[in-house]
Structure formats: C-alpha cells, structure tokens
Design a protein around this motif. Structure first.
Motif, PDB file in Angstrom:
ATOM      1  N   UNK A 227       0.678  -1.329   0.040  1.00  0.00           N
ATOM      2  CA  UNK A 227       0.094  -0.182  -0.216  1.00  0.00           C
ATOM      3  C   UNK A 227       1.013   1.146  -0.030  1.00  0.00           C
ATOM      4  N   UNK A 228       2.068   1.185   0.339  1.00  0.00           N
ATOM      5  CA  UNK A 228       2.612   2.479   0.724  1.00  0.00           C
ATOM      6  C   UNK A 228       4.025   2.492  -0.276  1.00  0.00           C
ATOM      7  N   UNK A 229       4.144   1.686  -1.235  1.00  0.00           N
ATOM      8  CA  UNK A 229       4.890   1.530  -2.189  1.00  0.00           C
ATOM      9  C   UNK A 229       4.770   2.948  -3.336  1.00  0.00           C
ATOM     10  N   UNK A 230       6.015   3.464  -3.707  1.00  0.00           N
ATOM     11  CA  UNK A 230       5.828   4.500  -4.619  1.00  0.00           C
ATOM     12  C   UNK A 230       5.847   4.055  -6.028  1.00  0.00           C
ATOM     13  N   UNK A 231       5.199   4.997  -6.933  1.00  0.00           N
ATOM     14  CA  UNK A 231       4.805   4.224  -8.199  1.00  0.00           C
ATOM     15  C   UNK A 231       6.086   3.880  -8.957  1.00  0.00           C
ATOM     16  N   UNK A 232       7.036   4.802  -8.820  1.00  0.00           N
ATOM     17  CA  UNK A 232       8.454   4.864  -9.970  1.00  0.00           C
ATOM     18  C   UNK A 232       9.178   3.558  -9.118  1.00  0.00           C
ATOM     19  N   UNK A 233       8.972   2.592  -8.471  1.00  0.00           N
ATOM     20  CA  UNK A 233       9.803   1.658  -7.901  1.00  0.00           C
ATOM     21  C   UNK A 233       9.367   0.546  -8.790  1.00  0.00           C
ATOM     22  N   UNK A 234      10.514  -0.387  -8.810  1.00  0.00           N
ATOM     23  CA  UNK A 234      10.222  -1.612  -9.239  1.00  0.00           C
ATOM     24  C   UNK A 234       9.811  -2.692  -8.003  1.00  0.00           C
ATOM     25  N   UNK A 235       8.754  -3.395  -7.989  1.00  0.00           N
ATOM     26  CA  UNK A 235       8.510  -4.150  -6.796  1.00  0.00           C
ATOM     27  C   UNK A 235       8.392  -5.813  -7.099  1.00  0.00           C
ATOM     28  N   UNK A 236       8.779  -6.429  -6.282  1.00  0.00           N
ATOM     29  CA  UNK A 236       8.699  -7.980  -6.323  1.00  0.00           C
ATOM     30  C   UNK A 236       8.187  -8.522  -5.171  1.00  0.00           C
ATOM     31  N   UNK A 237       6.898  -9.355  -5.348  1.00  0.00           N
ATOM     32  CA  UNK A 237       6.272  -9.824  -4.154  1.00  0.00           C
ATOM     33  C   UNK A 237       7.206 -10.695  -3.267  1.00  0.00           C
ATOM     34  N   UNK A 238       7.029 -10.659  -1.937  1.00  0.00           N
ATOM     35  CA  UNK A 238       7.743 -11.616  -1.215  1.00  0.00           C
ATOM     36  C   UNK A 238       7.056 -12.368  -0.483  1.00  0.00           C
ATOM     37  N   UNK A 239       6.076 -11.736   0.179  1.00  0.00           N
ATOM     38  CA  UNK A 239       4.895 -12.525   1.247  1.00  0.00           C
ATOM     39  C   UNK A 239       3.545 -11.936   0.904  1.00  0.00           C
ATOM     40  N   UNK A 240       2.776 -12.786   0.849  1.00  0.00           N
ATOM     41  CA  UNK A 240       1.339 -12.408   0.834  1.00  0.00           C
ATOM     42  C   UNK A 240       0.283 -13.272   0.082  1.00  0.00           C
ATOM     43  N   UNK A 241      -0.923 -13.052   0.446  1.00  0.00           N
ATOM     44  CA  UNK A 241      -1.460 -11.867   1.352  1.00  0.00           C
ATOM     45  C   UNK A 241      -1.352 -11.871   2.643  1.00  0.00           C
ATOM     46  N   UNK A 242      -1.185 -10.639   3.116  1.00  0.00           N
ATOM     47  CA  UNK A 242      -0.961 -10.551   4.788  1.00  0.00           C
ATOM     48  C   UNK A 242      -2.329  -9.993   5.216  1.00  0.00           C
ATOM     49  N   UNK A 243      -2.654 -10.513   6.608  1.00  0.00           N
ATOM     50  CA  UNK A 243      -3.767 -10.277   7.175  1.00  0.00           C
ATOM     51  C   UNK A 243      -3.608  -9.576   8.428  1.00  0.00           C
ATOM     52  N   UNK A 244      -4.183  -8.315   8.643  1.00  0.00           N
ATOM     53  CA  UNK A 244      -4.078  -7.604   9.991  1.00  0.00           C
ATOM     54  C   UNK A 244      -4.729  -7.628  11.002  1.00  0.00           C
ATOM     55  N   UNK A 245      -4.375  -8.151  12.013  1.00  0.00           N
ATOM     56  CA  UNK A 245      -5.158  -8.740  13.158  1.00  0.00           C
ATOM     57  C   UNK A 245      -4.620  -7.886  14.454  1.00  0.00           C
ATOM     58  N   UNK A 246      -5.530  -8.198  15.500  1.00  0.00           N
ATOM     59  CA  UNK A 246      -5.474  -7.799  16.557  1.00  0.00           C
ATOM     60  C   UNK A 246      -4.888  -8.963  17.393  1.00  0.00           C
ATOM     61  N   UNK A 247      -3.900  -8.924  18.389  1.00  0.00           N
ATOM     62  CA  UNK A 247      -3.577 -10.362  19.289  1.00  0.00           C
ATOM     63  C   UNK A 247      -3.162  -9.820  20.536  1.00  0.00           C
ATOM     64  N   UNK A 248      -3.205 -10.748  21.357  1.00  0.00           N
ATOM     65  CA  UNK A 248      -2.725 -10.514  22.555  1.00  0.00           C
ATOM     66  C   UNK A 248      -2.496 -12.118  23.271  1.00  0.00           C
ATOM     67  N   UNK A 249      -1.929 -11.960  24.704  1.00  0.00           N
ATOM     68  CA  UNK A 249      -1.705 -13.054  25.377  1.00  0.00           C
ATOM     69  C   UNK A 249      -2.556 -13.869  25.960  1.00  0.00           C
ATOM     70  N   UNK A 250      -2.558 -15.155  26.156  1.00  0.00           N
ATOM     71  CA  UNK A 250      -3.720 -15.782  26.998  1.00  0.00           C
ATOM     72  C   UNK A 250      -3.747 -15.092  28.697  1.00  0.00           C
ATOM     73  N   UNK A 251      -2.555 -14.509  28.784  1.00  0.00           N
ATOM     74  CA  UNK A 251      -2.525 -14.161  30.335  1.00  0.00           C
ATOM     75  C   UNK A 251      -3.519 -12.661  30.394  1.00  0.00           C
ATOM     76  N   UNK A 252      -3.150 -12.151  29.406  1.00  0.00           N
ATOM     77  CA  UNK A 252      -3.936 -10.646  29.208  1.00  0.00           C
ATOM     78  C   UNK A 252      -5.402 -11.227  29.043  1.00  0.00           C
ATOM     79  N   UNK A 253      -5.895 -11.833  28.204  1.00  0.00           N
ATOM     80  CA  UNK A 253      -7.423 -12.101  28.074  1.00  0.00           C
ATOM     81  C   UNK A 253      -8.061 -12.789  29.276  1.00  0.00           C
ATOM     82  N   UNK A 254      -7.083 -13.675  30.120  1.00  0.00           N
ATOM     83  CA  UNK A 254      -7.518 -14.136  31.234  1.00  0.00           C
ATOM     84  C   UNK A 254      -7.906 -13.053  32.275  1.00  0.00           C
ATOM     85  N   UNK A 255      -7.089 -11.751  32.321  1.00  0.00           N
ATOM     86  CA  UNK A 255      -7.511 -10.982  33.168  1.00  0.00           C
ATOM     87  C   UNK A 255      -8.391  -9.685  32.746  1.00  0.00           C
ATOM     88  N   UNK A 256      -8.386  -9.548  31.444  1.00  0.00           N
ATOM     89  CA  UNK A 256      -9.202  -8.466  30.948  1.00  0.00           C
ATOM     90  C   UNK A 256     -10.458  -8.727  30.004  1.00  0.00           C
TER      91      UNK A 256
END
Length: 296
Positions: free
Chosen positions: A149-178
């Motif tokens: 999403x943030x690559x400039x148009x004048x760059x050559x780009x080669x895909x390495x990883x993807x697609x990627x999913x943006x998620x919310x994550x936390x530890x079991x310890x946090x969820x047990x408390x909150x």
C-alpha cells in the motif's frame, strides 16, 4: 584531469613497460596509432618529449622517466581502482544495503539472508531497520521491503509475502485478566500498544472491515514504541494488545504465546514487496539477491 590526458598517461605507462607500441596497444585493446596519438597529445600539452622513438626501440626520455617516477604511483592507484570498481559489474560482490521493518525480518528474513551470504560469500548484507516508508535511493540503500500500500509508483516491486492479514492479538494471560472484546469498538476498554513511525506519527487508528466496508477504531493505551519487535514482546508478556500482520507473529501464535481476536473483522493487503529504484543497469549483487528470494 581531462579524459585525453588520462588516456595519454595510461598509454605512456604501458609503452614504457612494454618498450613497444604494438605490445602496449594489444594490452589495452587499441590500435598502435591510437596509442601514439594519445601520447603525442600528452606531450603537446606538457610541452616536452616523453618518449624516444627509433626504428629499433622505444624508451623514455629523461623528462619521461621523471614524469612517470612522480605520476606512476598515482596512476597505479587509479588503474587499481578502475579494476576494482569494474568487478562490481561482473560478479555479485560488495555491500548490499536493505531497508526493512523489524517484524518482517523476525519471522521470515533470517533464513533468506543466511542462505544468500553462504551462496555469495563476496557480498556483505547490511540490514537497516525502519518502521516507516523509506526512500531507498536517498538513503543509499540498494532495496527496501514494505507493504504494497505504501510503495511509490516509480519503484520496481517484487512480491515476497502475501497476502497478509492485519489482526489484533494478545496473550492468554492478558485475556484471562481483561477478557476478549467481541467487536473492534470494544477496544476502547483495552490497553492497546501503539507504534510510532519514523515520520513521528502514532498509529492509533486501527483498521478493520465488515461486510466489505472498511472502518477505523481510535485506540488508546499506556505504551508507545518505535520498535515493532518490542511491541510484540510486550504483548506476548500480557502488557496489552497489538495490531499487526498475522504472518509476522505466526511463530508466537503456534507457540501459544499470542492469540488472534476479532478475526472476522481483519483486513488484508497484497503483501510485502522487495522494491528498488528503476535503473538502466542493475548491479549483480542486487540481481543475485532478487533471484535468490524468488526461489525461496
């Protein structure tokens, strides 16, 4: 120094060493007449004869000997430098500088770099970690790695990883408390660990998607960091929640140190790309690296 002066110096050096115009011309890949003309132009500029030419032999005059005695070492350095630089155009060697986020390196890049340096021992790899978008040309880098999403148009780009999913994550310890939020808007009641980018901005508007429509939630929290690795570590210890690409924390998810929540609201992007400026000539070290990552 004018180009024809340098040509004359090189010609003089080789003729003096070979004692023969034809032999010097063969060494330089030029004609004897071109060698002779270059030396004559140099002599004309200096106003003195540097070579003594007869039908049987060719040698330096006294002025020529003194001139090469003083100029010779510097000329040797110039020729050595030209040979060294020329090697960069024929084989992968030198320093390869790559700008990338820490999160990408932590889970995916170590094996790539290790295998590349073993395959190409004459290349040293420098990794410069930066979370925000980087101008690789201005920063003196050979290439960078960023989300699509943030690559400039004048760059050559080669895909390495993807697609990627943006998620919310936390530890079991946090969820047990909150507890676990059921909707992104409930993140207002949780401690959200926020990154600060190199531009100075804080990423506190986390992005989600529901039924094809994107929306943002303004989050708050007790900790702000400019290092994604430390944010991940803090989350895995139960300090708070993070928003990141799921693929960059897959090892911690598999180990049970982090758990993904709100998955049905996750957004995704095309992935991470290796990008570099468009150039008419690419150095072998970068070409070799590109070929290497394509095969990983």
């Amino acid at each position: 120094m004018q180009t024809d002066n340098l040509n004359g110096l090189i010609a003089l050096k080789y003729v003096a060493e070979k004692r023969n115009f034809r032999a010097a011309a063969a060494e330089l890949g030029l004609s004897p007449s071109a060698i002779s003309q270059a030396i004559k132009q140099l002599e004309s500029r200096l106003g003195v004869t540097l070579l003594s030419r007869t039908t049987r032999s060719t040698g330096l005059t006294e002025a020529g000997e003194q001139f090469l005695a003083q100029a010779g070492p510097a000329l040797d350095q110039i020729l050595a430098a030209m040979q060294t630089v020329g090697s960069f155009a024929t084989r992968p060697s030198g320093l390869l500088r790559i700008n990338l986020p820490r999160a990408v390196y932590r889970t995916w890049f170590p094996d790539v770099v290790e295998s590349f340096t073993k395959k190409y021992p004459e290349v040293s790899v420098e990794l410069f970690f930066e979370e925000s978008q980087a101008d690789v040309a201005k920063g003196g880098f050979d290439a960078g790695i960023r989300a699509s999403e943030i690559l400039d148009q004048d760059m050559v780009a080669i895909k390495l990883i993807g697609p990627v999913h943006y998620v919310v994550a936390g530890s079991p310890k946090y969820f047990a408390k909150h507890g676990r939020p059921k909707h992104p808007k409930q993140l207002h009641d949780h401690n959200c660990l926020r990154p600060r980018f190199g531009s100075g901005s804080i990423y506190d508007r986390w992005e989600f998607e529901q039924k094809g429509k994107e929306f943002q939630v303004h989050v708050k929290g007790s900790i702000i960091m400019n290092d994604s690795t430390f944010l991940v570590n803090a989350a895995s210890k139960g300090v708070g929640l993070i928003y990141t690409a799921e693929e960059t924390i897959s090892d911690l998810i598999d180990a049970g140190k982090l758990e993904v929540i709100l998955r049905s609201y996750a957004t995704k992007s095309a992935g991470y790309y290796l990008y570099y400026p468009k150039r008419s000539q690419m150095l072998p070290k970068l070409r070799a690296f590109i070929d290497h990552v394509k095969n990983k």
